[in-house]
Design an enzyme around this catalytic site. Structure first.
Site, PDB file in Angstrom:
ATOM      1  N   ARG A   1      94.010  24.568 -26.934  1.00  0.00           N
ATOM      2  CA  ARG A   1      92.976  24.091 -26.010  1.00  0.00           C
ATOM      3  C   ARG A   1      93.499  22.928 -25.162  1.00  0.00           C
ATOM      4  O   ARG A   1      93.087  22.745 -24.023  1.00  0.00           O
ATOM      5  CB  ARG A   1      91.744  23.651 -26.790  1.00  0.00           C
ATOM      6  CG  ARG A   1      91.011  24.770 -27.516  1.00  0.00           C
ATOM      7  CD  ARG A   1      90.293  25.677 -26.562  1.00  0.00           C
ATOM      8  NE  ARG A   1      89.400  26.603 -27.256  1.00  0.00           N
ATOM      9  CZ  ARG A   1      88.837  27.655 -26.693  1.00  0.00           C
ATOM     10  NH1 ARG A   1      89.092  27.933 -25.428  1.00  0.00           N
ATOM     11  NH2 ARG A   1      88.032  28.443 -27.376  1.00  0.00           N
TER      12      ARG A   1
ATOM     13  N   HIS B   1      88.119  33.889 -34.666  1.00  0.00           N
ATOM     14  CA  HIS B   1      89.037  35.026 -34.761  1.00  0.00           C
ATOM     15  C   HIS B   1      88.555  36.221 -33.937  1.00  0.00           C
ATOM     16  O   HIS B   1      89.352  36.870 -33.264  1.00  0.00           O
ATOM     17  CB  HIS B   1      89.210  35.441 -36.221  1.00  0.00           C
ATOM     18  CG  HIS B   1      90.027  34.490 -37.017  1.00  0.00           C
ATOM     19  ND1 HIS B   1      90.296  34.663 -38.361  1.00  0.00           N
ATOM     20  CD2 HIS B   1      90.652  33.334 -36.671  1.00  0.00           C
ATOM     21  CE1 HIS B   1      91.037  33.669 -38.791  1.00  0.00           C
ATOM     22  NE2 HIS B   1      91.264  32.843 -37.793  1.00  0.00           N
TER      23      HIS B   1
ATOM     24  N   LYS C   1      93.964  35.313 -41.983  1.00  0.00           N
ATOM     25  CA  LYS C   1      92.878  35.695 -42.888  1.00  0.00           C
ATOM     26  C   LYS C   1      91.825  34.594 -42.953  1.00  0.00           C
ATOM     27  O   LYS C   1      92.163  33.420 -42.791  1.00  0.00           O
ATOM     28  CB  LYS C   1      93.432  36.046 -44.272  1.00  0.00           C
ATOM     29  CG  LYS C   1      94.126  34.888 -45.006  1.00  0.00           C
ATOM     30  CD  LYS C   1      93.139  34.008 -45.734  1.00  0.00           C
ATOM     31  CE  LYS C   1      93.776  32.718 -46.139  1.00  0.00           C
ATOM     32  NZ  LYS C   1      92.767  31.652 -46.454  1.00  0.00           N
TER      33      LYS C   1
ATOM     34  N   ASP D   1      88.193  31.148 -47.657  1.00  0.00           N
ATOM     35  CA  ASP D   1      89.499  30.495 -47.618  1.00  0.00           C
ATOM     36  C   ASP D   1      90.300  30.694 -48.898  1.00  0.00           C
ATOM     37  O   ASP D   1      91.516  30.852 -48.852  1.00  0.00           O
ATOM     38  CB  ASP D   1      89.333  28.997 -47.366  1.00  0.00           C
ATOM     39  CG  ASP D   1      89.694  28.624 -45.936  1.00  0.00           C
ATOM     40  OD1 ASP D   1      90.880  28.610 -45.623  1.00  0.00           O
ATOM     41  OD2 ASP D   1      88.773  28.364 -45.139  1.00  0.00           O
TER      42      ASP D   1
END
Length: 332
Positions: free
Chosen positions: A34, A76, A94, A175
């Site tokens: 960003r 994602h 993931k 997570d």
């Protein structure tokens, strides 16, 4: 050479870039963040030719073959679709998305566009995990009776930390719990039913979660994860004549086969001293792109979706809902 574009410039992106540098078949070509200054600094650190301050510029780069989506979970879906719409292959950190519905949208879009897509579930490609599955399939432990696995970090409560931040996809299951769940699924398949219990943090994210997976009425997998409580992070694969233990479930560093007659066989870590452990994942992306595959047979889309469906159900049992779900606004 497979030319990588790195979308996101956080810590895990740096670790993956370190391991890409160890591969003779890959190179980091471009990075986007960003903040353009951060992207340029990251690109310089990892030898990339270009740093972009906009993700759209990265996916439009003609010299990028595959985009590694290394942003946080809520982003994602958007970022993977951005790359797919630009015709780029994607490796998506993931969990591939916050939930199975978003993941299905992304993977369907990749197939429709004719581009490769894979969840970056490095544990599935770890050589010790693959060896454990091979031993079980060969009958080295007799009849497989169960799997026990844990992953706990022991992080003090901080509402601003990503793992406690509900708005940023925080919580133990996505997570941490995804690793025990993936190991159990790899060995036992999808359970008939799941019993989930746990505790929420004040933010509403799941702090601790325990899943009991039941097959034909018998509990075969006991899976535990926690943000606030530390654990040895071991896994045990239990059979009638032997068992297998794995140290450090997400990135196994040692494996032992324990026979009921008292003998043991230790398996050294083939990745010891070579990078952070992402090498097999990178090699699989290289192989699939070279062979023009749309998905990896080692990390198939259907199984990625089934595991995420199980985690969706576990979150629902605990009452965890992310802001972008149930009519909320998609993360951007």
């Amino acid at each position: 050479m497979i030319r990588w574009g790195i979308l996101g410039a956080g810590g895990i992106a740096g670790s993956v870039c370190d391991d890409i540098a160890l591969s003779e078949g890959s190179t980091v070509t471009a990075v986007a963040a960003r903040d353009a200054g951060r992207a340029s600094a990251f690109a310089e650190r990892y030898g990339a030719a270009r740093g972009y301050g906009a993700y759209a510029d990265l996916v439009a780069d003609d010299e990028v073959d595959v985009v590694y989506v290394a942003t946080t979970h809520p982003h994602h879906r958007e970022h993977a679709l951005l790359a797919i719409e630009a015709g780029k292959a994607v490796l998506i950190e993931k969990p591939v998305c916050l939930n199975a519905a978003d993941a299905r949208e992304v993977l369907d879009a990749a197939r429709a566009a004719g581009v490769f897509a894979m969840e970056a579930m490095w544990m599935r490609l770890n050589p010790l995990v693959r060896k454990a599955a091979e031993l079980v399939a060969e009958g080295a432990i007799g009849e497989l009776r169960g799997v026990r696995a844990e992953f706990g970090l022991g992080l003090p409560y901080d509402p601003s930390h990503r793992l406690y931040d509900l708005g940023n996809g925080g919580g133990a299951l996505l997570d941490l719990g995804i690793y025990p769940a993936t190991l159990a699924y790899l060995l036992l398949g999808r359970p008939d039913s799941v019993h989930t219990s746990g505790e929420l943090a004040p933010t509403g994210a799941d702090d601790t979660a325990a899943m009991e997976w039941i097959y034909d009425g018998v509990p075969r997998a006991h899976l535990w994860s926690s943000v606030s409580t530390a654990a040895p992070n071991q896994a045990a694969i239990l059979g009638t004549t032997a068992s297998i233990t794995l140290e450090n479930v997400c990135r196994p560093s040692a494996m032992t086969l324990h026979s009921t007659d008292g003998t043991r066989t230790d398996f050294p870590d083939p990745l010891a001293g070579r990078g952070h452990g992402y090498g097999p994942e990178i090699a699989e992306v290289e192989r699939c792109l070279t062979e023009s595959l749309l998905e990896s047979p080692l990390v198939p889309h259907a199984e990625t979706l089934e595991i995420l469906e199980l985690l969706d159900a576990a979150r629902a049992s605990l009452g965890v809902v992310y802001p972008s779900e149930n009519g909320g606004t998609k993360a951007s």
